[in-house]
Design a protein around this motif. Sequence first.
Motif, PDB file in Angstrom:
ATOM      1  N   LEU A 296       0.831  -1.203   0.000  1.00 39.17           N
ATOM      2  CA  LEU A 296       0.000   0.000   0.000  1.00 39.17           C
ATOM      3  C   LEU A 296       0.868   1.256   0.000  1.00 39.17           C
ATOM      4  O   LEU A 296       0.607   2.207  -0.742  1.00 39.17           O
ATOM      5  N   LEU A 297       1.939   1.249   0.800  1.00 36.57           N
ATOM      6  CA  LEU A 297       2.854   2.397   0.810  1.00 36.57           C
ATOM      7  C   LEU A 297       3.512   2.597  -0.549  1.00 36.57           C
ATOM      8  O   LEU A 297       3.669   3.730  -1.012  1.00 36.57           O
ATOM      9  N   ASP A 298       3.870   1.490  -1.202  1.00 36.05           N
ATOM     10  CA  ASP A 298       4.459   1.583  -2.546  1.00 36.05           C
ATOM     11  C   ASP A 298       3.470   2.196  -3.538  1.00 36.05           C
ATOM     12  O   ASP A 298       3.846   3.016  -4.378  1.00 36.05           O
ATOM     13  N   ILE A 299       2.207   1.806  -3.442  1.00 38.29           N
ATOM     14  CA  ILE A 299       1.171   2.349  -4.328  1.00 38.29           C
ATOM     15  C   ILE A 299       0.991   3.844  -4.071  1.00 38.29           C
ATOM     16  O   ILE A 299       0.880   4.636  -5.006  1.00 38.29           O
ATOM     17  N   ILE A 300       0.996   4.233  -2.812  1.00 40.43           N
ATOM     18  CA  ILE A 300       0.864   5.656  -2.474  1.00 40.43           C
ATOM     19  C   ILE A 300       2.060   6.439  -3.011  1.00 40.43           C
ATOM     20  O   ILE A 300       1.895   7.492  -3.631  1.00 40.43           O
ATOM     21  N   ASP A 301       3.269   5.912  -2.796  1.00 41.57           N
ATOM     22  CA  ASP A 301       4.476   6.585  -3.314  1.00 41.57           C
ATOM     23  C   ASP A 301       4.430   6.723  -4.827  1.00 41.57           C
ATOM     24  O   ASP A 301       4.755   7.778  -5.376  1.00 41.57           O
ATOM     25  N   LYS A 302       4.034   5.658  -5.508  1.00 39.92           N
ATOM     26  CA  LYS A 302       3.970   5.648  -6.977  1.00 39.92           C
ATOM     27  C   LYS A 302       3.019   6.730  -7.502  1.00 39.92           C
ATOM     28  O   LYS A 302       3.248   7.313  -8.564  1.00 39.92           O
TER      29      LYS A 302
ATOM     30  N   THR B 230      -5.199  10.795  -7.633  1.00 44.67           N
ATOM     31  CA  THR B 230      -6.267  10.042  -6.983  1.00 44.67           C
ATOM     32  C   THR B 230      -6.802   8.907  -7.847  1.00 44.67           C
ATOM     33  O   THR B 230      -6.959   7.780  -7.367  1.00 44.67           O
ATOM     34  N   LYS B 231      -7.081   9.190  -9.103  1.00 47.18           N
ATOM     35  CA  LYS B 231      -7.643   8.163  -9.983  1.00 47.18           C
ATOM     36  C   LYS B 231      -6.697   6.967 -10.103  1.00 47.18           C
ATOM     37  O   LYS B 231      -7.108   5.818  -9.960  1.00 47.18           O
ATOM     38  N   ALA B 232      -5.427   7.234 -10.338  1.00 46.13           N
ATOM     39  CA  ALA B 232      -4.432   6.167 -10.478  1.00 46.13           C
ATOM     40  C   ALA B 232      -4.240   5.430  -9.156  1.00 46.13           C
ATOM     41  O   ALA B 232      -4.094   4.201  -9.135  1.00 46.13           O
ATOM     42  N   LEU B 233      -4.268   6.165  -8.055  1.00 47.47           N
ATOM     43  CA  LEU B 233      -4.122   5.556  -6.737  1.00 47.47           C
ATOM     44  C   LEU B 233      -5.254   4.574  -6.460  1.00 47.47           C
ATOM     45  O   LEU B 233      -5.024   3.428  -6.055  1.00 47.47           O
TER      46      LEU B 233
ATOM     47  N   MET C 218      -7.237   3.129  -8.641  1.00 49.61           N
ATOM     48  CA  MET C 218      -7.183   2.029  -9.600  1.00 49.61           C
ATOM     49  C   MET C 218      -6.118   1.010  -9.193  1.00 49.61           C
ATOM     50  O   MET C 218      -6.367  -0.200  -9.225  1.00 49.61           O
ATOM     51  N   ASP C 219      -4.936   1.483  -8.792  1.00 51.44           N
ATOM     52  CA  ASP C 219      -3.874   0.574  -8.354  1.00 51.44           C
ATOM     53  C   ASP C 219      -4.305  -0.217  -7.121  1.00 51.44           C
ATOM     54  O   ASP C 219      -4.030  -1.413  -7.009  1.00 51.44           O
ATOM     55  N   GLN C 220      -4.972   0.444  -6.195  1.00 51.93           N
ATOM     56  CA  GLN C 220      -5.464  -0.254  -5.005  1.00 51.93           C
ATOM     57  C   GLN C 220      -6.481  -1.324  -5.405  1.00 51.93           C
ATOM     58  O   GLN C 220      -6.433  -2.451  -4.905  1.00 51.93           O
ATOM     59  N   ALA C 221      -7.392  -0.976  -6.299  1.00 48.84           N
ATOM     60  CA  ALA C 221      -8.422  -1.924  -6.724  1.00 48.84           C
ATOM     61  C   ALA C 221      -7.798  -3.140  -7.399  1.00 48.84           C
ATOM     62  O   ALA C 221      -8.128  -4.289  -7.072  1.00 48.84           O
ATOM     63  N   ILE C 222      -6.892  -2.901  -8.327  1.00 50.42           N
ATOM     64  CA  ILE C 222      -6.263  -3.998  -9.078  1.00 50.42           C
ATOM     65  C   ILE C 222      -5.532  -4.955  -8.143  1.00 50.42           C
ATOM     66  O   ILE C 222      -5.556  -6.167  -8.334  1.00 50.42           O
ATOM     67  N   ASN C 223      -4.915  -4.412  -7.107  1.00 54.59           N
ATOM     68  CA  ASN C 223      -4.146  -5.243  -6.190  1.00 54.59           C
ATOM     69  C   ASN C 223      -4.973  -5.820  -5.047  1.00 54.59           C
ATOM     70  O   ASN C 223      -4.482  -6.656  -4.294  1.00 54.59           O
ATOM     71  N   THR C 224      -6.227  -5.392  -4.919  1.00 58.42           N
ATOM     72  CA  THR C 224      -7.115  -5.918  -3.885  1.00 58.42           C
ATOM     73  C   THR C 224      -8.042  -6.992  -4.447  1.00 58.42           C
ATOM     74  O   THR C 224      -8.389  -7.939  -3.746  1.00 58.42           O
ATOM     75  N   VAL C 225      -8.439  -6.853  -5.714  1.00 62.72           N
ATOM     76  CA  VAL C 225      -9.328  -7.836  -6.337  1.00 62.72           C
ATOM     77  C   VAL C 225      -8.554  -9.129  -6.584  1.00 62.72           C
ATOM     78  O   VAL C 225      -7.522  -9.129  -7.235  1.00 62.72           O
ATOM     79  N   VAL C 226      -9.076 -10.222  -6.045  1.00 62.04           N
ATOM     80  CA  VAL C 226      -8.480 -11.543  -6.238  1.00 62.04           C
ATOM     81  C   VAL C 226      -9.220 -12.284  -7.356  1.00 62.04           C
ATOM     82  O   VAL C 226      -8.624 -12.982  -8.160  1.00 62.04           O
ATOM     83  N   PHE C 227     -10.537 -12.123  -7.380  1.00 59.76           N
ATOM     84  CA  PHE C 227     -11.373 -12.746  -8.414  1.00 59.76           C
ATOM     85  C   PHE C 227     -12.459 -11.772  -8.807  1.00 59.76           C
ATOM     86  O   PHE C 227     -13.136 -11.245  -7.930  1.00 59.76           O
ATOM     87  N   PRO C 228     -12.622 -11.498 -10.077  1.00 60.60           N
ATOM     88  CA  PRO C 228     -11.964 -12.099 -11.219  1.00 60.60           C
ATOM     89  C   PRO C 228     -10.489 -11.689 -11.284  1.00 60.60           C
ATOM     90  O   PRO C 228     -10.122 -10.595 -10.834  1.00 60.60           O
ATOM     91  N   PRO C 229      -9.648 -12.550 -11.848  1.00 60.22           N
ATOM     92  CA  PRO C 229      -8.215 -12.244 -11.926  1.00 60.22           C
ATOM     93  C   PRO C 229      -7.945 -11.204 -13.013  1.00 60.22           C
ATOM     94  O   PRO C 229      -7.853 -11.531 -14.192  1.00 60.22           O
TER      95      PRO C 229
END
Length: 143
Positions: A47-53, A71-74, A76-87
């Motif tokens: 999460l810290l890496d996503i915030i830094d990015k 904000t939008k990219a943040l 989206m990155d959180q969502a992509i890395n939180t969703v397990v299914f669908p892959p």
Amino acid sequence: MGNLNAFFRENVKVEDNTVERVISKRMLDENGKPIKWKFKPIRYTELLDIIDKNTEVKATTKDGASTSIKTKALLMDQAINTVVFPPLKNKKLQDSWGVFTPEDLLNVMLGDNNNEWKKLFDTVQELNGKGKEQDKQEKEVKN
């Protein structure tokens, strides 16, 4: 003094933090029921890496640095890395929608359906630290 053994890896209780939620009523199983998406919280360091990015230093002055969050990219990155299914990173799934990235896949899957986006981001925020308690603290600060 407490029991040091309680802190050894083999003695620490492992919790399943996976949650399931229906995000879209348009994606159905073979019985016509909405499929539940699976979510898992992001590790704190990730999460810290996503915030830094997604944080940009705009300028440095004698008072400190001025930063801007994408904000939008943040989100989206959180969502992509939180969703397990669908892959979302699955090439076959991306190919079926004619896209090449997880971001584009979410964009075409959910499209302009604001209700589905809200369900998705509410779940992501809840699992990664922004939940009812933070909302309560924000309201207290505003008052």
